[in-house]
Write an enzyme that holds these catalytic residues in place. Structure first.
Site, short mmCIF file in Angstrom:
data_model
loop_
_atom_site.label_atom_id
_atom_site.label_comp_id
_atom_site.label_asym_id
_atom_site.label_seq_id
_atom_site.Cartn_x
_atom_site.Cartn_y
_atom_site.Cartn_z
N VAL A 209 -39.23 -13.87 48.56
CA VAL A 209 -39.20 -14.37 49.93
C VAL A 209 -40.61 -14.54 50.47
CG1 VAL A 209 -38.38 -13.96 52.27
CG2 VAL A 209 -36.93 -13.36 50.33
N ARG A 289 -36.58 -5.32 56.35
CA ARG A 289 -35.77 -4.15 56.65
C ARG A 289 -36.27 -3.53 57.93
NH1 ARG A 289 -31.97 -5.80 54.04
NH2 ARG A 289 -30.72 -4.23 53.01
N ASP A 313 -35.35 -9.71 63.01
CA ASP A 313 -33.99 -10.01 62.54
C ASP A 313 -33.28 -8.75 62.05
OD1 ASP A 313 -31.86 -11.86 61.80
OD2 ASP A 313 -32.45 -11.50 59.72
N GLU A 318 -28.21 -0.83 62.80
CA GLU A 318 -27.57 -2.14 63.03
C GLU A 318 -26.08 -1.97 63.25
OE1 GLU A 318 -28.63 -4.84 59.90
OE2 GLU A 318 -30.74 -4.88 60.44
N HIS A 337 -29.56 -10.08 62.23
CA HIS A 337 -29.63 -10.04 60.76
C HIS A 337 -29.08 -11.33 60.16
CE1 HIS A 337 -29.89 -6.98 57.25
NE2 HIS A 337 -30.14 -8.19 56.81
N LEU A 338 -29.74 -12.42 60.51
CA LEU A 338 -29.29 -13.75 60.08
C LEU A 338 -30.08 -14.29 58.90
CD1 LEU A 338 -28.79 -15.49 63.56
CD2 LEU A 338 -27.07 -14.39 62.12
#
Length: 601
Positions: A209, A289, A313, A318, A337-338
């Site tokens: 990423v 994270r 995000d 969560e 968290h998309l």
């Protein structure tokens, strides 16, 4: 030339056979690369053939504990019984897990030690539909012989795109301005943003990423630096990025984008101390994270103006509490968290994790295993035939040990034209260890828990590499396994140095035994073997072949290695079926045969 070193055993996972408690796992192949061993087992044990046939229609059970794309579900259903039970409590999960061979989760389900203990040894693979695996107790998984796989590639682009979306939205106050306009206000002066061109972005974590974010940020005209203690410098240079220290990254960046896993080393790595070292007015994006940021420290940094803005995000908890000061902060942009939430990524992740789980249930080697060192798929493919050879040599060697002789010291020798840096032997070491342990143990061993099991048994393996001249096109010329300080049930297997020694190579893609003790042989390692030490004389092959033929035992290969004509020789016979005791007794009664042994592979 040769170099010898001792290794701590670390293993690449694969799943083979089943503990008795799991009927569905009795279908798993005892060999990673084919069903031949299963066919041999059925032929060699006719009294149990009914049990095997009765289980041929049994399927493993996969529990899907969180929403998974339909394409993944359909792939699973083609191989297993699928139980989609969402929103299970920890107690409900522990109750269900004893009936399941595999479990698939996302980030919301905690796969704790209690889950593995409750499985009673049946759970063989946990699939994490995504990258992060901090919700899975890897230590407990390894101790219980459970493979953990993830889906590291399918959502890479989606996560990178979301990181860039948050970066640009934060820089231009998109979320705040949107809320303002919808509230009937028109505050152009309040939401003046900052430009990205020419600004320095520090990418913290230069994996898949992070690399994709880097490419996109450079396309926006940003200067990108990166910090990752494990990233190769040449890969960073290929993208045009300089790897720097943690302190240099956080102290020089205008923007910081987090892409590191949550580990003990990275937990709350952005804290009061690190915020104090940052350039005043820095902006932070986190699509990795939540736990890598000390959230209370971030609020303080925002209030002091050290951090101008944050776009998040992910969160430590969560969903975060409704009254979270961080979430409600006016300079913070948040999403639920998309990172992987695109239609394409969801389907891709579902397919990737379903394929990984099905492959593990079939006994295939996993390139995405996370509770053992990663082995690239191309390495798995190249070493495939040698993996089979390694396990069979281990099985062969340990069966030559006389009863009561404890196996403590094993030496493995690899002969190759490749340099040490070009030949990864971790997988081969693991397979040899599996072959050594399983035939003499009632413990279920797979390549996840082989390290744990070997250490419990005091098994020490050393490796030696013989560097050959010639073309490195083939990874290995031969593998040799030696067991020291033991007695042998077949004296001819003892080398001139007093160790049981077997050696093999791959020919035409198939494993072959090429040496037993000091005797050269050449026999395919399929089915089972009969080793005979004999006086070399005419008619020996015919005599033994006749005995086996009368018992309807098919001979697949036969090889004779001898010291000199009419002297001692070792005859190696490959058979498809297990001879009866009567047939083996007849072979032993042939006058010229001095000793023999039957070995199951």
């Amino acid at each position: 030339m040769a170099s010898t070193s001792a290794y701590h055993l670390t293993f690449i996972p694969s799943l083979y056979k089943t503990p008795p408690s799991s009927l569905s796992w009795k279908l798993s192949l005892p060999s990673t690369f084919g069903a031949a061993a299963l066919r041999r087992r059925r032929r060699s044990n006719s009294t149990k053939s009914f049990v095997v046939v009765a289980l041929m229609d049994a399927k493993p059970t996969v529990l899907v504990a969180e929403k998974l794309g339909e394409a993944g579900i359909e792939l699973l259903k083609g191989f297993a019984n699928v139980d989609c039970s969402y929103n299970l409590s920890p107690e409900e999960l522990c109750t269900k897990i004893s009936l399941c061979d595999a479990l698939i989760v996302r980030s919301g389900t905690k796969v704790s030690r209690e889950v593995f203990e409750s499985s009673g040894g049946r759970l063989k693979v946990v699939g994490r539909a995504g990258v992060g695996i901090d919700n899975v107790d890897l230590s407990a998984a390894t101790e219980h012989g459970c493979l953990v796989v993830n889906a590291p590639t399918a959502n890479t682009i989606a996560a990178a795109e979301h990181g860039i979306a948050l970066l640009t939205a934060m820089a231009r106050n998109v979320a705040q301005a949107d809320a303002s306009v919808k509230a009937g206000k028109w505050q152009r002066n309040k939401y003046v943003g900052v430009s990205l061109v020419g600004k320095t972005l520090a990418v913290m974590g230069f994996g898949k990423v992070g690399s994709e974010v880097t490419r996109r940020a450079k396309g926006l005209g940003m200067n990108v630096i990166a910090h990752d203690p494990y990233a190769p410098a040449d890969r960073a240079r290929a993208i045009g990025v300089e790897l720097v220290t943690f302190e240099e990254a956080i102290s020089t960046a205008d923007f910081i984008s987090l892409h590191m896993p949550l580990t003990p080393a990275t937990s709350k790595i952005l804290n009061d101390e690190s915020f104090a070292k940052m350039k005043k007015g820095v902006r932070i994006v986190n699509v990795a994270r939540g736990g890598v940021i000390d959230e209370e420290a971030l609020v303080r940094a925002l209030d002091l103006g050290i951090v101008a803005q944050a776009a998040l995000d992910v969160f430590t908890e969560e969903p975060p509490p409704k009254d979270s000061r961080l979430v409600q902060h006016e300079n913070v942009t948040v999403t639920p968290h998309l990172g992987a939430s695109t239609m394409e990524a969801q389907e891709g992740v579902a397919i990737e994790i379903a394929e990984a789980v099905v492959g593990a249930l079939r006994g295939e080697l996993a390139a995405t295993a996370v509770n053992a060192p990663m082995v690239p798929a191309e390495v798995l493919s190249e070493l495939g035939p040698f993996v089979v050879l390694a396990e069979k040599l281990g099985r062969l060697a340990v069966q030559l040990v006389a009863g009561g002789s404890g196996v403590k010291s094993v030496k493995v020798t690899y002969a190759s034209a490749r340099g040490p840096d070009d030949l990864d032997t971790r997988l081969l070491r693991a397979m040899i260890t599996k072959g050594l342990i399983e035939p003499i143990s009632s413990v279920f061993v797979n390549l996840v828990n082989a390290d744990f099991t070997a250490k419990q048994r005091g098994l020490r393996i050393t490796e030696e590499r013989i560097v050959l001249d010639g073309s490195p096109e083939n990874p290995l010329e031969f593998i040799q396994v030696q067991i020291a300080n033991v007695e042998s049930k077949f004296a001819s297997a003892i080398s001139e140095y007093g160790e049981i020694k077997v050696e093999g190579k791959v020919k035409d893609g198939l494993p072959h035994l090429t040496m037993v003790g000091s005797f050269g042989v050449d026999v395919s390692l399929e089915g089972s073997l009969i080793l005979c030490r004999q006086i070399d004389q005419p008619g020996m092959i015919g005599k033994v072949g006749t005995i086996l033929g009368e018992e309807n035992v098919n001979v697949s290969f036969m090889s004779v290695g001898r010291i000199a004509p009419r002297k001692q020789a070792v005859m190696t016979i490959g058979v498809d079926d297990e001879p009866s005791r009567e047939a083996l007794k007849k072979i032993g009664e042939v006058p010229a045969i001095e000793e023999f042994v039957f070995l199951k592979l």
